[in-house]
Design a protein around this motif. Structure first.
Motif, short mmCIF file in Angstrom:
data_model
loop_
_atom_site.label_atom_id
_atom_site.label_comp_id
_atom_site.label_asym_id
_atom_site.label_seq_id
_atom_site.Cartn_x
_atom_site.Cartn_y
_atom_site.Cartn_z
N SER A 178 5.71 46.76 44.19
CA SER A 178 4.74 47.45 45.04
C SER A 178 3.73 46.43 45.54
O SER A 178 3.68 45.30 45.05
N TRP A 179 2.88 46.83 46.49
CA TRP A 179 1.93 45.88 47.06
C TRP A 179 0.94 45.37 46.01
O TRP A 179 0.40 44.26 46.14
N HIS A 180 0.69 46.16 44.96
CA HIS A 180 -0.25 45.72 43.92
C HIS A 180 0.19 44.39 43.28
O HIS A 180 -0.65 43.56 42.91
N TRP A 181 1.51 44.20 43.20
CA TRP A 181 2.03 43.01 42.53
C TRP A 181 1.90 41.75 43.39
O TRP A 181 2.09 40.64 42.89
N LEU A 182 1.56 41.91 44.65
CA LEU A 182 1.24 40.75 45.47
C LEU A 182 0.04 40.01 44.89
O LEU A 182 -0.11 38.78 45.08
N PHE A 183 -0.82 40.74 44.18
CA PHE A 183 -2.02 40.16 43.56
C PHE A 183 -1.84 39.95 42.07
O PHE A 183 -2.30 38.94 41.52
N PHE A 184 -1.17 40.88 41.40
CA PHE A 184 -0.96 40.75 39.96
C PHE A 184 -0.12 39.52 39.62
O PHE A 184 -0.24 38.97 38.52
N VAL A 185 0.72 39.07 40.56
CA VAL A 185 1.59 37.93 40.30
C VAL A 185 0.79 36.65 40.03
O VAL A 185 1.31 35.71 39.41
N ASN A 186 -0.46 36.63 40.44
CA ASN A 186 -1.30 35.45 40.22
C ASN A 186 -1.93 35.39 38.83
O ASN A 186 -2.44 34.33 38.43
N VAL A 187 -1.93 36.50 38.11
CA VAL A 187 -2.75 36.61 36.89
C VAL A 187 -2.30 35.65 35.79
O VAL A 187 -3.10 34.85 35.26
N ILE A 188 -1.03 35.69 35.41
CA ILE A 188 -0.56 34.86 34.29
C ILE A 188 -0.63 33.37 34.63
O ILE A 188 -1.21 32.58 33.86
#
Length: 528
Positions: A178-188
């Motif tokens: 989903s579009w949320h993971w466009l940003f969550f992918v940076n966290v780790i």
């Protein structure tokens, strides 16, 4: 007891002076990964704006601000990153930038509405904007100058590779998650990068007294000038440029604020931005070429996906697969670019890269509405190799002859030149693309004569087809289909015109390198 050798200069083993500390290199690699993350973030979000728009029920006007707010904030941070890194040290500044970028990325993914996302994107762009210039300055100040070409080749690969694979990754994330993971992918990765740099980085020492001397008034002037400039370049093509009173007013304010900032920096003991680096002919030449290279780099990154989507009808994944050829060419050319930059005059290598980039872009000017993977293959190979040969020595040319103490400030200005070149290029490309599409559409319409045999035959063929499909008015449908073809071909001709202009930009940029002098060979110690 004394010896004849006492008091004599200590001989330095050339191999030892040329050696790179593995620990420093490991930390630098993590910093480079942070730079890659920051550049990639812009591209994967840009490739998935429709999904974000649908997810947050945003208007077309709102959705463009997801990118605009980020870019405006980023351009405000880049030129002051050198001052802040001297005040806080590279370790603290980069850690804060990477951690802030990571936290704001996580917050972006949790955004409940478009307004919140736009604000958080501005925070993300401002805080994360320091990572790129810090990597560039560290490559010069923390390692022997004789190794700068090799490090520069790696950085050039990342700067150019991220925009290439961005559409593919963004399309895959949007399609499968989903579009949320466009940003969550940076966290780790962001958290890991911040932790490693905080624990292991030791490149320089902070000068906290500079924080007390921070010129807040000067920063406001700089932020207003650069922020409005970025806004004008983003919104100008859609608002008919200076026909818009808003754009005209903002342009005047930006010029006045920029002039006031420049005058304020002159003669200051610790200027927020030190423009004296432009007295160095290499830095001036490198910055001008970086500006033009930004036009070509971001222009081609923008044009090719646009062509493949609008003319060929490909989705994000298919576009990414097609454009991976450029990334593969850059990857394969990186070792050669590093070797050539170290062995030969970097000016000649960079000029050769610009010429190769120009002629490969000229091949794109032959584009038709039927071009696909294989027609784009060799021009993309030339583009990738040309970009790598241009970028790898260019960093050495621009920053390699400066005193180490001046490099952080110069790195900010150098990266600002490339970013503004990209923004200027995209604004110009959009304007020319729109104007030339209208021009070619009008020219094709003027030559649309129903009495010509080829036109009447095509109409008859379409009419027969639509009639067999059972449409109530096949003749009107045939005319509409022919009109759509004319608009498509007009757009293709406009793309060709822009590719020709980019060709000229590359070829006309190469002579600028004449004003530079070749950096002296030999290892030079880094440090501040």
């Amino acid at each position: 007891m004394t010896t004849a050798a006492e008091g004599a200069p200590i001989a330095v083993d050339p191999a030892q002076a040329d050696r790179i500390d593995p620990r420093k290199l490991g930390v630098f690699a993590m910093m480079t990964l942070g730079m890659f993350m920051a550049i990639l973030d812009i591209q994967i979000v840009a490739a998935s704006l429709p999904q974000i728009q649908a997810g947050l029920a945003a208007s077309a006007d709102q959705i463009s601000w997801i990118q605009t707010s980020y870019l405006i904030a980023e351009v405000m941070m880049i030129p002051i990153s050198g001052y802040l890194s001297r005040a806080l040290s590279t370790r603290i500044m980069f850690t804060a930038s990477a951690a802030g970028f990571t936290l704001s990325s996580f917050a972006c993914g949790l955004s409940p509405n478009m307004e919140t996302l736009i604000v958080l994107r501005a925070v993300q762009g401002f805080i994360g904007g320091a990572m790129i210039p810090l990597v560039f300055s560290t490559s010069i100040t923390a390692f022997p100058r004789s190794r700068a070409a090799q490090l520069s080749a790696g950085m050039g690969l990342i700067v150019t590779m991220a925009p290439t694979i961005g559409p593919t990754l963004g399309g895959a994330i949007s399609e499968h998650l989903s579009w949320h993971w466009l940003f969550f992918v940076n966290v780790i990765p962001g958290a890991l990068i911040a932790a490693v740099v905080w624990i292991y980085a030791d490149f320089d020492k902070p000068k906290f007294e500079l924080l007390r001397k921070f010129d807040a008034t000067g920063f406001v002037m700089l932020a207003v000038s650069l922020g409005l400039t970025q806004f004008i370049l983003e919104e100008g093509p859609g608002d008919d440029w200076f026909d818009s009173r808003t754009i005209s007013t903002m342009a005047i304010i930006a010029i006045v604020a920029g002039a006031a900032f420049f005058l304020r920096m002159r003669g200051r003991e610790n200027p927020l931005v030190d423009f004296s680096v432009f007295k160095n002919s290499n830095f001036t030449a490198g910055s001008m070429v970086a500006f033009s290279t930004g036009v070509a780099l971001f222009g081609l990154v923008y044009l090719l996906p646009l062509y493949l989507a609008r003319i060929r009808g490909l989705n994000s994944l298919q576009i990414g697969e097609t454009l991976l050829v450029t990334g593969a060419a850059m990857f394969l050319a990186a070792p050669a670019a590093a070797m050539l930059s170290r062995r030969y005059d970097p000016r000649a290598v960079s000029a050769a890269g610009l010429i190769l980039l120009g002629f490969s872009t000229r091949e794109f000017a032959l584009v038709t509405s039927q071009w696909g993977y294989w027609e784009l293959f060799w021009p993309q190979v030339g583009r990738g190799a040309g970009l790598m040969l241009t970028m790898a020595p260019l960093n050495v040319i621009a920053l390699g002859t400066l005193e180490s103490a001046k490099v952080p400030n110069a790195s900010g200005l150098y990266n600002l030149s490339r970013n503004l070149g990209g923004a200027f290029g995209l604004a110009t490309i959009n304007t020319i693309l729109n104007d030339r599409t209208v021009y070619h559409t009008r020219m094709l319409a003027d030559n649309f004569d129903i009495s010509r045999a080829v036109v009447s035959e095509r109409i008859a063929s379409f009419t027969a087809y639509f009639s067999s499909m059972g449409l109530p008015d096949p003749n009107t449908a045939a005319l509409r289909a022919l009109s759509n073809i004319a608009r498509r071909e007009a757009a293709v001709l406009a793309y060709s015109d822009v590719f020709q202009l980019l060709t000229l930009a590359c070829l006309m940029t190469a002579p600028l390198l004449i004003i530079a002098t070749p950096p002296k060979a030999g290892a030079q110690p880094g440090g501040h």
